[in-house]
Design a protein around this motif. Structure first.
Motif, short mmCIF file in Angstrom:
data_model
loop_
_atom_site.label_atom_id
_atom_site.label_comp_id
_atom_site.label_asym_id
_atom_site.label_seq_id
_atom_site.Cartn_x
_atom_site.Cartn_y
_atom_site.Cartn_z
N GLY A 122 6.54 2.97 -4.25
CA GLY A 122 7.02 4.32 -4.09
C GLY A 122 6.40 5.40 -4.27
N ILE A 123 4.96 5.13 -4.60
CA ILE A 123 4.18 6.31 -4.80
C ILE A 123 3.53 6.83 -3.36
CG2 ILE A 123 2.06 7.17 -5.99
CD1 ILE A 123 2.57 5.33 -8.21
N PRO A 124 3.56 8.02 -2.89
CA PRO A 124 3.03 8.33 -1.73
C PRO A 124 1.62 7.98 -1.60
CG PRO A 124 4.46 10.09 -2.47
CD PRO A 124 4.19 9.17 -3.73
N PHE A 125 1.18 7.81 -0.21
CA PHE A 125 -0.38 7.40 -0.18
C PHE A 125 -1.32 8.70 -0.61
CE2 PHE A 125 -4.04 7.47 2.45
CZ PHE A 125 -4.60 6.19 2.13
N GLU A 126 -0.87 9.71 -0.36
CA GLU A 126 -1.86 10.89 -0.84
C GLU A 126 -2.10 11.17 -2.04
OE1 GLU A 126 0.67 10.87 1.35
OE2 GLU A 126 -0.02 11.57 3.24
N LYS A 127 -0.84 10.83 -2.78
CA LYS A 127 -0.77 10.78 -4.46
C LYS A 127 -1.73 9.83 -4.96
CE LYS A 127 0.71 12.13 -8.43
NZ LYS A 127 0.17 13.44 -9.26
N LYS A 128 -1.66 8.59 -4.36
CA LYS A 128 -2.56 7.31 -4.89
C LYS A 128 -4.01 7.76 -4.54
CE LYS A 128 0.53 3.73 -4.16
NZ LYS A 128 0.68 2.24 -3.42
N MET A 129 -4.23 8.38 -3.42
CA MET A 129 -5.75 8.74 -3.09
C MET A 129 -6.20 9.82 -4.15
SD MET A 129 -6.56 6.57 -0.85
CE MET A 129 -8.37 7.43 -0.57
N GLU A 130 -5.38 10.69 -4.41
CA GLU A 130 -5.67 11.68 -5.49
C GLU A 130 -6.18 11.15 -6.61
OE1 GLU A 130 -3.57 15.52 -7.59
OE2 GLU A 130 -3.01 14.85 -5.66
N GLU A 131 -5.35 10.35 -7.13
CA GLU A 131 -5.75 9.69 -8.57
C GLU A 131 -6.87 8.51 -8.44
OE1 GLU A 131 -2.27 7.43 -9.57
OE2 GLU A 131 -0.86 9.13 -9.82
N TYR A 132 -7.09 7.88 -7.11
CA TYR A 132 -8.16 7.03 -6.98
C TYR A 132 -9.49 7.91 -6.87
CZ TYR A 132 -4.84 3.36 -5.97
OH TYR A 132 -3.69 2.42 -6.02
N SER A 133 -9.30 9.18 -6.35
CA SER A 133 -10.62 10.06 -6.22
C SER A 133 -11.03 10.55 -7.44
CB SER A 133 -10.25 11.14 -5.32
OG SER A 133 -10.14 10.62 -3.94
N GLN A 134 -9.96 10.72 -8.50
CA GLN A 134 -10.44 11.27 -9.76
C GLN A 134 -10.76 10.23 -10.69
OE1 GLN A 134 -10.28 14.50 -10.69
NE2 GLN A 134 -10.69 13.92 -12.90
N GLN A 135 -10.39 9.04 -10.49
CA GLN A 135 -10.93 7.91 -11.22
C GLN A 135 -12.34 7.62 -10.61
OE1 GLN A 135 -8.25 4.54 -10.85
NE2 GLN A 135 -6.57 5.63 -11.74
N LEU A 136 -12.71 7.65 -9.55
CA LEU A 136 -14.02 7.37 -8.91
C LEU A 136 -14.99 8.33 -9.42
CD1 LEU A 136 -15.85 5.65 -7.35
CD2 LEU A 136 -15.06 6.79 -5.17
N TYR A 137 -14.42 9.70 -9.67
CA TYR A 137 -15.15 10.84 -9.94
C TYR A 137 -15.75 10.55 -11.26
CZ TYR A 137 -16.68 15.39 -11.72
OH TYR A 137 -17.13 16.46 -12.09
N LEU A 138 -14.83 10.17 -12.31
CA LEU A 138 -15.16 9.94 -13.78
C LEU A 138 -16.05 8.86 -13.86
CD1 LEU A 138 -11.31 10.58 -14.95
CD2 LEU A 138 -13.26 12.01 -15.22
N LEU A 139 -15.80 7.71 -12.98
CA LEU A 139 -16.80 6.56 -13.09
C LEU A 139 -18.30 6.90 -12.81
CD1 LEU A 139 -14.36 3.76 -11.59
CD2 LEU A 139 -15.19 3.79 -13.98
#
Length: 391
Positions: A352-369
């Motif tokens: 139920g999570i919108p694709f744009e929201k997921k990509m935003e979270e994934y991008s932030q996680q990738l940045y931190l990594l």
């Protein structure tokens, strides 16, 4: 019926008269209840000890005992009713028991079902005979090697059921006669008897007969002579269902198996089609070593077969990740491989999570990594520099 089955020393017991009287008194005080028949109760007791024996004996016991949830599933999918049922590797007779229980649940007489079986080991033959007798049923069960001594050459059964020895090497391919009518699709290699069994089942089907049996997964995709035999069987439109099962359904084999369903002739709406079911994730663990199908699991798979046989729209039958009606043309394109996973697809869970929201979270996680990687890389450089090495 039990001639030559019960040993002649069965009347000789190592119990004193007092102990024997005590044992009889215990059994005589058991309340079986009005809703149960005595033979059914003792049948279940017999089945319980067969299962326990198999568990203790390991591979030796597994040679003749098929778990009840598997025999029940196959019998339900075949919708066994009146007619002739045949198991050429009958073991303890578990398929016969499940068939008789189905008739009883549906209020049908046991006598409507004619039972035929063959078993190569005398000890197991006796167990099968006793298993039927204790339930008030009779069957024509004979001893013999089904590969080379078919005791029912003229039998054409309405239902063929079986759990044969898997991947049987040294099964005796060189002993098969050139004119043996069972092997019309080819003689399987000496190293594996799987397709000897499959062709044996086909040979013994009546014109409108159905077969359901357990088979090693390798038979779904093996190449060489076996692959050619499988291709001919598929092109003759004999396969109507394949189920991929989870692991640990057997006491003795942890690997998953497959269930095959064949028809000698199909209704028009089923011609050129095969129902694939992926049930690898469908199980209930009852111990660390064994899984079973529950009543709900069995009902769900049986429902898919009923829908297929009734000619319901494929879009109602198909369920991504679980069930798919495939055409022979699709199977042809997949090299005549019958592995259900190739056809049912992968089910993607929607949280139920919108694709744009997921990509935003994934991008932030990738940045931190990536920032963490930079810090670790710098520390590694400092360590090497302290040791007198530049990186």
């Amino acid at each position: 019926q039990l001639k030559d089955v019960i040993p002649k020393i069965y009347t000789k017991i190592n119990l004193s008269p007092d102990d024997l009287a005590y044992l009889i008194n215990i059994f005589s005080t058991i309340d079986f209840g009005d809703g149960h028949k005595g033979k059914d109760i003792f049948g279940r007791i017999y089945e319980y000890f067969l299962g326990k024996f198999t568990e203790v004996e390991g591979k030796k016991g597994g040679e003749f005992y098929t778990p009840r949830s598997l025999t029940r599933l196959i019998v339900e999918i075949l919708d066994v009713k009146e007619g002739r049922i045949f198991d050429p590797a009958c073991g303890s007779g578990g398929f016969f028991v499940s068939a008789l229980e189905k008739l009883e649940r549906e209020g049908k007489e046991k006598a409507l079902l004619s039972i035929y079986g063959q078993e190569s080991k005398e000890f197991v033959w006796k167990i099968a005979k006793m298993n039927l007798a204790i339930r008030g049923a009779e069957g024509d069960i004979r001893i013999g090697d089904s590969y080379h001594d078919d005791k029912f050459p003229d039998l054409r059964a309405d239902y063929v059921v079986s759990n044969p020895p898997f991947n049987d090497s040294g099964w005796g391919a060189d002993r098969v006669k050139d004119n043996d009518p069972r092997f019309k699709y080819g003689i399987p290699p000496e190293s594996n008897g799987n397709y000897a069994w499959i062709q044996h089942y086909i040979y013994h089907l009546a014109p409108n007969g159905k077969a359901g049996f357990v088979m090693a997964n390798g038979a779904l995709s093996s190449g060489g002579i076996e692959g050619e035999i499988r291709k001919k069987i598929i092109e003759d439109d004999l396969v109507y269902g394949i189920i991929a099962t989870p692991e640990k359904l057997f006491y003795t084999v942890s690997l998953p198996v497959s269930l095959w369903f064949l028809r000698k002739s199909k209704p028009d709406h089923m011609k050129g089609k095969v129902l694939f079911i992926y049930a690898k994730k469908m199980f209930k663990p009852i111990s660390r070593r064994q899984n079973v199908f529950t009543e709900e699991h069995i009902a769900k798979m049986v429902e898919k077969f009923r829908m297929f046989e009734a000619g319901e729209p494929e879009e109602k039958i198909n369920e991504v990740g679980f069930a798919k009606v495939a055409t022979i043309e699709e199977i042809r394109k997949n090299g005549y491989v019958l592995t259900p996973g190739r056809y049912v697809g992968i089910k993607i869970e929607d949280d139920g999570i919108p694709f744009e929201k997921k990509m935003e979270e994934y991008s932030q996680q990738l940045y931190l990594l990536l920032k963490e990687e930079e810090k670790l890389t710098e520390k590694v450089r400092e360590v090497f520099k302290a040791l007198g090495w530049e990186v």
